[in-house]
Design an enzyme around this catalytic site. Structure first.
Site, PDB file in Angstrom:
ATOM      1  N   GLU A 165       0.803  -1.222   0.000  1.00  0.00           N
ATOM      2  CA  GLU A 165       0.000   0.000   0.000  1.00  0.00           C
ATOM      3  C   GLU A 165       0.840   1.278   0.000  1.00  0.00           C
ATOM      4  O   GLU A 165       0.659   2.154   0.850  1.00  0.00           O
ATOM      5  CB  GLU A 165      -0.971  -0.017   1.190  1.00  0.00           C
ATOM      6  CG  GLU A 165      -1.894  -1.228   1.122  1.00  0.00           C
ATOM      7  CD  GLU A 165      -2.807  -1.383   2.337  1.00  0.00           C
ATOM      8  OE1 GLU A 165      -2.800  -0.499   3.205  1.00  0.00           O
ATOM      9  OE2 GLU A 165      -3.525  -2.398   2.404  1.00  0.00           O
ATOM     10  N   ASN A 206       2.200  -4.477  -3.508  1.00  0.00           N
ATOM     11  CA  ASN A 206       0.794  -4.859  -3.362  1.00  0.00           C
ATOM     12  C   ASN A 206      -0.005  -3.615  -2.955  1.00  0.00           C
ATOM     13  O   ASN A 206       0.449  -2.824  -2.134  1.00  0.00           O
ATOM     14  CB  ASN A 206       0.748  -5.897  -2.222  1.00  0.00           C
ATOM     15  CG  ASN A 206      -0.573  -6.604  -2.070  1.00  0.00           C
ATOM     16  OD1 ASN A 206      -1.133  -7.083  -3.051  1.00  0.00           O
ATOM     17  ND2 ASN A 206      -1.072  -6.682  -0.841  1.00  0.00           N
ATOM     18  N   HIS A 242     -10.248  -5.589  -2.708  1.00  0.00           N
ATOM     19  CA  HIS A 242     -11.286  -5.488  -1.683  1.00  0.00           C
ATOM     20  C   HIS A 242     -12.428  -4.682  -2.310  1.00  0.00           C
ATOM     21  O   HIS A 242     -12.403  -3.460  -2.330  1.00  0.00           O
ATOM     22  CB  HIS A 242     -10.755  -4.778  -0.436  1.00  0.00           C
ATOM     23  CG  HIS A 242      -9.752  -5.596   0.319  1.00  0.00           C
ATOM     24  ND1 HIS A 242     -10.093  -6.754   0.966  1.00  0.00           N
ATOM     25  CD2 HIS A 242      -8.426  -5.425   0.511  1.00  0.00           C
ATOM     26  CE1 HIS A 242      -9.020  -7.279   1.544  1.00  0.00           C
ATOM     27  NE2 HIS A 242      -7.988  -6.483   1.272  1.00  0.00           N
ATOM     28  N   GLU A 271      -6.138 -10.270  -2.309  1.00  0.00           N
ATOM     29  CA  GLU A 271      -6.948 -10.158  -1.088  1.00  0.00           C
ATOM     30  C   GLU A 271      -8.433 -10.033  -1.417  1.00  0.00           C
ATOM     31  O   GLU A 271      -9.175  -9.277  -0.773  1.00  0.00           O
ATOM     32  CB  GLU A 271      -6.495  -8.942  -0.261  1.00  0.00           C
ATOM     33  CG  GLU A 271      -5.010  -8.952   0.077  1.00  0.00           C
ATOM     34  CD  GLU A 271      -4.578  -7.825   1.006  1.00  0.00           C
ATOM     35  OE1 GLU A 271      -5.467  -7.161   1.600  1.00  0.00           O
ATOM     36  OE2 GLU A 271      -3.368  -7.611   1.146  1.00  0.00           O
ATOM     37  N   ASP A 273     -12.263  -9.877  -1.724  1.00  0.00           N
ATOM     38  CA  ASP A 273     -13.570 -10.075  -1.106  1.00  0.00           C
ATOM     39  C   ASP A 273     -14.512  -9.027  -1.677  1.00  0.00           C
ATOM     40  O   ASP A 273     -14.069  -8.030  -2.262  1.00  0.00           O
ATOM     41  CB  ASP A 273     -13.550 -10.077   0.437  1.00  0.00           C
ATOM     42  CG  ASP A 273     -12.760  -8.948   1.068  1.00  0.00           C
ATOM     43  OD1 ASP A 273     -12.629  -7.885   0.440  1.00  0.00           O
ATOM     44  OD2 ASP A 273     -12.274  -9.128   2.191  1.00  0.00           O
TER      45      ASP A 273
HETATM   46  O1  G3I Z   1      -4.989  -9.567  18.324  1.00  0.00           O
HETATM   47  C1  G3I Z   1      -5.744  -8.479  18.848  1.00  0.00           C
HETATM   48  C2  G3I Z   1      -6.559  -8.934  20.030  1.00  0.00           C
HETATM   49  O2  G3I Z   1      -5.690  -9.345  21.059  1.00  0.00           O
HETATM   50  C3  G3I Z   1      -7.438  -7.787  20.487  1.00  0.00           C
HETATM   51  O3  G3I Z   1      -8.270  -8.209  21.525  1.00  0.00           O
HETATM   52  C4  G3I Z   1      -8.296  -7.285  19.341  1.00  0.00           C
HETATM   53  C5  G3I Z   1      -9.146  -6.073  19.755  1.00  0.00           C
HETATM   54  O4  G3I Z   1      -9.257  -5.135  18.720  1.00  0.00           O
HETATM   55  O5  G3I Z   1      -7.453  -6.909  18.283  1.00  0.00           O
HETATM   56  C6  G3I Z   1      -6.672  -7.965  17.774  1.00  0.00           C
HETATM   57  O6  G3I Z   1      -5.913  -7.490  16.704  1.00  0.00           O
HETATM   58  C7  G3I Z   1      -6.582  -7.279  15.490  1.00  0.00           C
HETATM   59  C8  G3I Z   1      -5.892  -8.058  14.408  1.00  0.00           C
HETATM   60  O7  G3I Z   1      -6.474  -7.798  13.152  1.00  0.00           O
HETATM   61  C9  G3I Z   1      -5.950  -9.566  14.640  1.00  0.00           C
HETATM   62  O8  G3I Z   1      -7.264  -9.999  14.602  1.00  0.00           O
HETATM   63  C10 G3I Z   1      -6.584  -5.802  15.171  1.00  0.00           C
HETATM   64  O9  G3I Z   1      -7.369  -5.091  16.112  1.00  0.00           O
HETATM   65  C11 G3I Z   1      -7.124  -5.579  13.796  1.00  0.00           C
HETATM   66  O10 G3I Z   1      -6.957  -4.222  13.445  1.00  0.00           O
HETATM   67  C12 G3I Z   1      -6.391  -6.427  12.800  1.00  0.00           C
HETATM   68  O11 G3I Z   1      -6.992  -6.247  11.552  1.00  0.00           O
HETATM   69  C13 G3I Z   1      -6.239  -6.686  10.440  1.00  0.00           C
HETATM   70  C14 G3I Z   1      -6.049  -5.522   9.488  1.00  0.00           C
HETATM   71  O12 G3I Z   1      -5.357  -5.979   8.341  1.00  0.00           O
HETATM   72  C15 G3I Z   1      -5.240  -4.401  10.109  1.00  0.00           C
HETATM   73  O13 G3I Z   1      -5.029  -3.387   9.169  1.00  0.00           O
HETATM   74  C16 G3I Z   1      -7.022  -7.780   9.742  1.00  0.00           C
HETATM   75  O14 G3I Z   1      -7.127  -8.915  10.595  1.00  0.00           O
HETATM   76  C17 G3I Z   1      -6.318  -8.139   8.446  1.00  0.00           C
HETATM   77  O15 G3I Z   1      -7.125  -9.050   7.742  1.00  0.00           O
HETATM   78  C18 G3I Z   1      -6.122  -6.881   7.630  1.00  0.00           C
HETATM   79  O16 G3I Z   1      -5.496  -7.202   6.435  1.00  0.00           O
HETATM   80  C19 G3I Z   1      -5.238  -6.116   5.558  1.00  0.00           C
HETATM   81  C20 G3I Z   1      -3.996  -6.471   4.774  1.00  0.00           C
HETATM   82  O17 G3I Z   1      -2.933  -6.720   5.654  1.00  0.00           O
HETATM   83  C21 G3I Z   1      -3.613  -5.361   3.804  1.00  0.00           C
HETATM   84  N1  G3I Z   1      -4.729  -5.015   2.956  1.00  0.00           N
HETATM   85  C22 G3I Z   1      -5.978  -4.715   3.645  1.00  0.00           C
HETATM   86  C23 G3I Z   1      -6.377  -5.861   4.548  1.00  0.00           C
HETATM   87  C24 G3I Z   1      -7.696  -5.593   5.203  1.00  0.00           C
HETATM   88  O18 G3I Z   1      -7.634  -4.517   6.063  1.00  0.00           O
END
Ligand code: G3I
Length: 509
Positions: A165, A206, A242, A271, A273
């Site tokens: 990004e 990416n 996305h 990615e 969806d």
């Molecule tokens: O692990 C913590 C957990 O301990 C806590 O209780 C919880 C409360 O918010 O958060 C958890 O972490 C989260 C993490 O995913 C694991 O589930 C984060 O808040 C959350 O922000 C994070 O989101 C990820 C996101 O990237 C962050 O930008 C998504 O899972 C992940 O699928 C997403 O992936 C991104 C790609 O890397 C790049 N392109 C966009 C895509 C979608 O946003």
């Protein structure tokens, strides 16, 4: 919902009795044992066309056994959604933790899957210590991070999203500690560091909203054109995809992928969806299915498109509802891990049936060879047609098309039906020159029937065919489009079946 899909995932009651009924009909018609009718997986369908289908995943999900079973069987590549990111791998400077990423690569290895590494340099999920560094220390922190992480996963990762990004919506570079410290040279520096750490991995940049033609993808195009011209090690460009039904389909997606491929780069949908405002309704779901179909068709149409990864395959673990409150239903499987109709759409786009329940009168072709000699003067395909629908098929409306290359020699052919439980007298066969000849597919053997009906679940049994040129000169079957090497039946997406003139199975070359 299809019978075969649910039976494959082992969650539909009552299937054994139904299957027995199907097998009984099959046996009666074919005069022999029933042929296996297990549908190919998404990945197998894609692999038949030289592509992969992957899914994102995350560590907590792997302990969900039914989820992991589908992830391990249906998908050929996985991407860790979080566990190889900077905050997961180097939360404090110089202290690396690989346990979570290792669990992902272990899972992939155990299931014969590839891994897309995600991601080495990104402005998000970046621990605070990086942004707090004095600018003159950012480059060495970045190159050390890449060396440690890509070095650790060397041999376990097929491709890395080295830089994620890097663009704003207008195609300018996004601000962040790396741009601030190094200017846009940070991208070339990161790619060179990744190449040094893992010379065999494919190195990608990416981004999202770069899927179609537009200012942001123009920015990406300018960047990678320069990197290629300068000899910087870059192998591919990832298009996150996305999508959302309310924002329309990216304009010119196929052309966009192609212009990057024309630079000599691989491309991949990384990615995918397609979200919607909840509740879902038939119109939104139909739009969504069309978007999935078009993305897969775009990748299939671009030779350098390596494959499509969905950003987790089930609504149970999709990132969408957390990030966009009120939106969801974005993936291929529902929250109970059952495949949704859009899963069937993707299967069909990949040249398969829709998972076994493909509606009324659907046929699939299976193939086996009884001739391992690829250089002799005869081609001997053996076909089996299976009615995967829920209504009988009038065989007189069916044409099966087996594609091959004629090579030099006579342009006229003799064709034979050597044996079929239907009676060869009911099987018609002739060779037709292709309208648009392609390598490995300048002719097709067309097989039809003078009559007969194939009941739901029934199979024709062997249709043993043979053809030669009238001058008996040799073929080179090795590159023939429809040829397979298996001696027992498997689904054959490269053999086309038309019903009433409409394509019902397979992908034509
Ligand atoms: O692990 C913590 C957990 O301990 C806590 O209780 C919880 C409360 O918010 O958060 C958890 O972490 C989260 C993490 O995913 C694991 O589930 C984060 O808040 C959350 O922000 C994070 O989101 C990820 C996101 O990237 C962050 O930008 C998504 O899972 C992940 O699928 C997403 O992936 C991104 C790609 O890397 C790049 N392109 C966009 C895509 C979608 O946003």
């Amino acid at each position: 919902m299809s019978l075969a899909k649910r039976s494959r995932h082992g969650r539909t009651a009552g299937i054994p009795a139904l299957l027995l009924a199907v097998l009984a009909v099959t046996t009666a018609l074919a005069g022999g044992p029933a042929q296996a009718a297990e549908p190919l997986t998404l990945h197998e369908l894609a692999a038949a066309q030289g592509k992969y289908v992957g899914s994102a995943t995350d560590n907590p999900e792997l302990s969900d056994a039914p989820y992991a079973a589908i992830l391990g069987s249906e998908f050929g590549r996985i991407t860790p959604g979080n566990s190889m990111k900077w905050d997961a791998t180097e939360p404090q400077q110089g202290r690396f933790t690989f346990e979570r990423g290792d669990a992902i690569t272990d899972f992939a290895r155990a299931h014969g899957q590839g891994v897309r590494g995600h991601t080495l340099v990104w402005h998000s999920q970046l621990p605070g210590w990086v942004a707090a560094l004095p600018p003159e220390q950012v480059e060495s922190a970045m190159t050390n991070h890449i060396a440690q992480v890509a070095g650790h996963y060397r041999g376990a990762v097929e491709a890395w999203d080295v830089v994620n990004e890097p663009f704003n919506e207008d195609g300018t570079f996004r601000a962040g500690p790396f741009l601030d410290a190094m200017g846009s040279d940070y991208i070339a520096t990161a790619l060179r560091a990744a190449h040094a750490a893992d010379p065999d991995a494919d190195l990608y940049i990416n981004d999202y909203n770069t899927d179609g033609l537009g200012a942001k993808s123009d920015g990406m195009y300018r960047l990678v054109s320069e990197l290629v011209a300068e000899g910087v090690p870059i192998d591919g460009v990832g298009f996150q995809s996305h999508l959302a039904v309310q924002y329309g389909f990216p304009e010119g997606m196929r052309q966009n992928l192609q212009r990057f491929a024309d630079l000599g780069l691989d491309v991949a949908v990384t990615e995918l969806d397609v979200r919607m405002q909840l509740p879902a309704d038939p119109a939104k779901l139909a739009t969504q299915a069309g978007y999935y179909q078009r993305v897969f068709e775009a990748c299939l149409a671009v030779t350098r498109c390596e494959g499509v990864t969905v950003w987790d395959y089930t609504d149970k673990y999709s990132w969408v509802p957390g990030a966009f409150p009120g939106q969801g239903a974005a993936t291929l499987y529902d929250e109970n891990l059952l495949p949704k109709p859009v899963y069937g759409t993707v299967r069909t786009a990949l040249g398969g049936d829709d998972g076994g329940g493909g509606g009324p009168g659907t046929l699939k072709a299976q193939y086996r060879t009884q001739d391992q000699a690829t250089g002799d003067n005869q081609i001997k395909p053996v076909l089996n047609l299976v009615n995967t629908g829920d209504t009988p098929v009038d065989l007189s409306t069916v044409t099966v098309r087996y594609w091959f290359s004629g090579e030099a020699g006579a342009a006229s052919y003799t064709t034979w039906c050597d044996w079929s439980p239907l009676g060869c007298g009911t099987v018609t066969h002739r060779v037709v020159a292709a309208d648009t000849p392609k390598a490995g597919a300048d002719h097709h053997l067309d097989v039809g029937f003078t009559g007969g009906t194939l009941a739901p679940g029934a199979a024709t049994g062997d249709i043993q065919l043979r053809l030669n040129k009238t001058d008996w000169s040799n073929f080179d079957e090795a590159d023939d489009y429809s040829r397979g090497t298996g001696t027992s039946y498997t689904d054959a997406p490269k053999i086309a079946v038309h019903i009433g003139g409409a394509l019902a199975w397979g992908i034509e070359p």
